[in-house]
Design a protein around this motif. Structure first.
Motif, PDB file in Angstrom:
ATOM      1  N   VAL A  34       0.614  -1.324  -0.153  1.00 20.96           N
ATOM      2  CA  VAL A  34       0.022   0.007   0.247  1.00 20.96           C
ATOM      3  C   VAL A  34       0.874   1.372  -0.110  1.00 20.96           C
ATOM      4  O   VAL A  34       0.329   2.415  -0.126  1.00 20.96           O
ATOM      5  N   ARG A  35       2.195   1.266   0.081  1.00 19.62           N
ATOM      6  CA  ARG A  35       3.171   2.262   0.411  1.00 19.62           C
ATOM      7  C   ARG A  35       2.679   3.364  -1.163  1.00 19.62           C
ATOM      8  O   ARG A  35       2.600   4.438  -0.717  1.00 19.62           O
ATOM      9  N   PRO A  36       2.845   2.739  -2.376  1.00 21.35           N
ATOM     10  CA  PRO A  36       2.580   3.685  -3.335  1.00 21.35           C
ATOM     11  C   PRO A  36       1.434   4.516  -3.176  1.00 21.35           C
ATOM     12  O   PRO A  36       1.344   5.763  -3.430  1.00 21.35           O
ATOM     13  N   MET A  37       0.273   3.925  -2.751  1.00 21.40           N
ATOM     14  CA  MET A  37      -0.826   4.634  -2.652  1.00 21.40           C
ATOM     15  C   MET A  37      -0.945   5.660  -1.713  1.00 21.40           C
ATOM     16  O   MET A  37      -1.567   6.822  -1.793  1.00 21.40           O
ATOM     17  N   VAL A  38      -0.332   5.227  -0.424  1.00 20.31           N
ATOM     18  CA  VAL A  38      -0.057   6.197   0.562  1.00 20.31           C
ATOM     19  C   VAL A  38       0.747   7.555   0.127  1.00 20.31           C
ATOM     20  O   VAL A  38       0.479   8.602   0.292  1.00 20.31           O
ATOM     21  N   VAL A  39       1.842   7.191  -0.730  1.00 19.88           N
ATOM     22  CA  VAL A  39       2.771   8.419  -1.044  1.00 19.88           C
ATOM     23  C   VAL A  39       1.918   9.419  -2.023  1.00 19.88           C
ATOM     24  O   VAL A  39       1.968  10.401  -1.821  1.00 19.88           O
ATOM     25  N   LEU A  71      -0.786  11.385   0.465  1.00 17.66           N
ATOM     26  CA  LEU A  71       0.169  12.344   1.117  1.00 17.66           C
ATOM     27  C   LEU A  71       0.411  13.409   0.176  1.00 17.66           C
ATOM     28  O   LEU A  71       0.505  14.634   0.732  1.00 17.66           O
ATOM     29  N   ALA A  72       0.753  13.251  -0.918  1.00 22.16           N
ATOM     30  CA  ALA A  72       1.376  14.117  -1.904  1.00 22.16           C
ATOM     31  C   ALA A  72       0.042  15.219  -2.254  1.00 22.16           C
ATOM     32  O   ALA A  72       0.067  16.496  -2.217  1.00 22.16           O
ATOM     33  N   VAL A  73      -1.155  14.415  -2.581  1.00 23.66           N
ATOM     34  CA  VAL A  73      -2.528  15.279  -2.801  1.00 23.66           C
ATOM     35  C   VAL A  73      -2.730  16.286  -1.593  1.00 23.66           C
ATOM     36  O   VAL A  73      -3.427  17.460  -1.670  1.00 23.66           O
ATOM     37  N   LEU A 117      -0.925  17.257   0.785  1.00 20.92           N
ATOM     38  CA  LEU A 117       0.080  18.189   1.200  1.00 20.92           C
ATOM     39  C   LEU A 117      -0.122  19.325   0.180  1.00 20.92           C
ATOM     40  O   LEU A 117      -0.143  20.597   0.547  1.00 20.92           O
ATOM     41  N   VAL A 118      -0.392  19.183  -1.182  1.00 19.69           N
ATOM     42  CA  VAL A 118      -0.423  20.297  -2.006  1.00 19.69           C
ATOM     43  C   VAL A 118      -1.782  20.982  -1.936  1.00 19.69           C
ATOM     44  O   VAL A 118      -1.923  22.281  -1.941  1.00 19.69           O
ATOM     45  N   TYR A 119      -2.734  20.301  -1.556  1.00 18.92           N
ATOM     46  CA  TYR A 119      -4.169  20.793  -1.076  1.00 18.92           C
ATOM     47  C   TYR A 119      -4.030  21.698  -0.200  1.00 18.92           C
ATOM     48  O   TYR A 119      -4.785  22.875  -0.003  1.00 18.92           O
ATOM     49  N   THR A 120      -3.510  21.368   0.728  1.00 21.29           N
ATOM     50  CA  THR A 120      -3.468  22.406   2.255  1.00 21.29           C
ATOM     51  C   THR A 120      -2.346  23.366   1.881  1.00 21.29           C
ATOM     52  O   THR A 120      -2.728  24.539   2.264  1.00 21.29           O
ATOM     53  N   TRP A 121      -1.412  23.217   1.211  1.00 19.41           N
ATOM     54  CA  TRP A 121      -0.614  24.251   0.934  1.00 19.41           C
ATOM     55  C   TRP A 121      -1.003  25.303   0.103  1.00 19.41           C
ATOM     56  O   TRP A 121      -0.772  26.688   0.547  1.00 19.41           O
ATOM     57  N   PHE A 122      -2.028  24.850  -0.894  1.00 22.97           N
ATOM     58  CA  PHE A 122      -2.225  26.159  -1.800  1.00 22.97           C
ATOM     59  C   PHE A 122      -3.644  26.658  -1.332  1.00 22.97           C
ATOM     60  O   PHE A 122      -4.098  27.514  -2.001  1.00 22.97           O
ATOM     61  N   LYS A 123      -4.157  26.330  -0.241  1.00 19.65           N
ATOM     62  CA  LYS A 123      -5.528  26.784   0.520  1.00 19.65           C
ATOM     63  C   LYS A 123      -4.958  27.559   1.820  1.00 19.65           C
ATOM     64  O   LYS A 123      -5.150  26.787   2.754  1.00 19.65           O
ATOM     65  N   PRO A 124      -4.563  28.446   1.816  1.00 18.94           N
ATOM     66  CA  PRO A 124      -4.029  29.093   3.278  1.00 18.94           C
ATOM     67  C   PRO A 124      -5.164  29.494   4.203  1.00 18.94           C
ATOM     68  O   PRO A 124      -4.996  28.911   5.265  1.00 18.94           O
ATOM     69  N   ALA A 125      -6.220  29.258   3.720  1.00 20.18           N
ATOM     70  CA  ALA A 125      -7.770  29.328   4.586  1.00 20.18           C
ATOM     71  C   ALA A 125      -7.999  27.947   5.088  1.00 20.18           C
ATOM     72  O   ALA A 125      -8.868  27.797   6.108  1.00 20.18           O
ATOM     73  N   PHE A 126      -7.606  26.954   4.659  1.00 20.20           N
ATOM     74  CA  PHE A 126      -7.913  25.575   4.882  1.00 20.20           C
ATOM     75  C   PHE A 126      -7.643  25.354   6.355  1.00 20.20           C
ATOM     76  O   PHE A 126      -6.437  25.166   6.911  1.00 20.20           O
ATOM     77  N   GLY A 127      -8.381  24.887   7.388  1.00 20.76           N
ATOM     78  CA  GLY A 127      -8.515  24.750   8.689  1.00 20.76           C
ATOM     79  C   GLY A 127      -8.246  26.124   9.518  1.00 20.76           C
ATOM     80  O   GLY A 127      -7.851  25.812  10.616  1.00 20.76           O
TER      81      GLY A 127
END
Length: 253
Positions: free
Chosen positions: A101-106, A109-111, A113-123
């Motif tokens: 399952v490691r490739p799927m987890v990677v 995680l990437a999705v 990370l990118v989602y959170t990074w480009f949404k400064p208001a997230f959370g």
């Protein structure tokens, strides 16, 4: 005191501190156990880690529950589902290698990370909306899925929970982190329900490490509550990046 504890106790403290804020304490403590106690069975070291981590998580949950509004009518069913999911996840290891399952987890995680990074208001802000019966069922689905993952593979469980609580329930990072502790506590105890009867815990190490982990969890939860959403968001992104790098490296080495 065994000499190995001179190295393990500071690690347990740091792991508890980080885990209390955004999860990921296992990234610190598990490699430490494998380094200091190389002759022990991997299952024995994992059981020892789980006991220490469970006590730290319980301690952090207690502090958060006193300071943060938690939706228990959603979190308790979610935690129950996570307990069951973690049990079946542990059982599934015998059917399929966890590394599969490691490739799927990677990718996930990437999705994340990118989602959170480009949404400064997230959370950044809590919507404060009352949770519904639909949210309860969604929480149970999240608990079952993440619980299964934690029992089957594990790395990043706390980070995935925080992300999903922010995304699905519109919590801020503080409330999401506090809620994640409740569910993570259930998965830890599900693992211990296997490790302790199987005599796969080194109590001579686990109990002192649990005390150090509790102390770290108290400091970590205090810093999280004091630092607020901005501090937790930065730590969350840092941890997700480190975890992504580690899993990617494990795949290519």
């Amino acid at each position: 005191m065994p000499q190995e504890l001179l190295f393990l106790l500071p690690l347990a403290f740091i792991a508890g501190m980080i885990d209390a804020a955004v999860g990921g304490g296992g990234l610190i403590l598990v490699p430490g156990l494998f380094t200091v106690l190389p002759r022990e069975l991997p299952a024995m070291l994992m059981g020892t880690n789980k006991l220490a981590a469970a006590m730290g998580t319980l301690s952090a949950t207690w502090r958060y529950a006193r300071r943060v509004k938690l939706d228990w009518h959603v979190l308790l069913p979610s935690a129950a589902a996570a307990f069951v999911g973690a049990y079946f996840g542990a059982r599934a290891i015998h059917l399929l290698p966890a590394d599969s399952v490691r490739p799927m987890v990677v990718v996930l995680l990437a999705v994340m990370l990118v989602y959170t990074w480009f949404k400064p208001a997230f959370g950044g802000e809590d919507a404060g909306r009352p949770l519904t019966r639909r949210d309860r069922y969604l929480g149970m689905a999240i608990g079952a899925a993440i619980g299964f993952y934690d029992g089957f593979f594990g790395p990043g469980t706390g980070s995935f929970l925080i992300f999903l609580f922010v995304r699905c329930f519109h919590f801020d990072f503080v409330r999401a982190s506090a809620s994640a502790k409740v569910v993570n506590l259930a998965t830890n105890f599900a693992s211990l329900a296997f490790f302790i009867p199987a005599k796969l815990v080194l109590f001579g190490y686990a109990i002192p490490m649990a005390i150090a982990n509790i102390a770290g969890a108290q400091v970590g939860s205090m810093l999280a509550l004091k630092g607020g959403n901005t501090w937790i968001r930065r730590l969350f992104l840092t941890l997700a990046l480190v975890l992504l790098a580690k899993l990617s490296w494990d795949m290519i080495k």
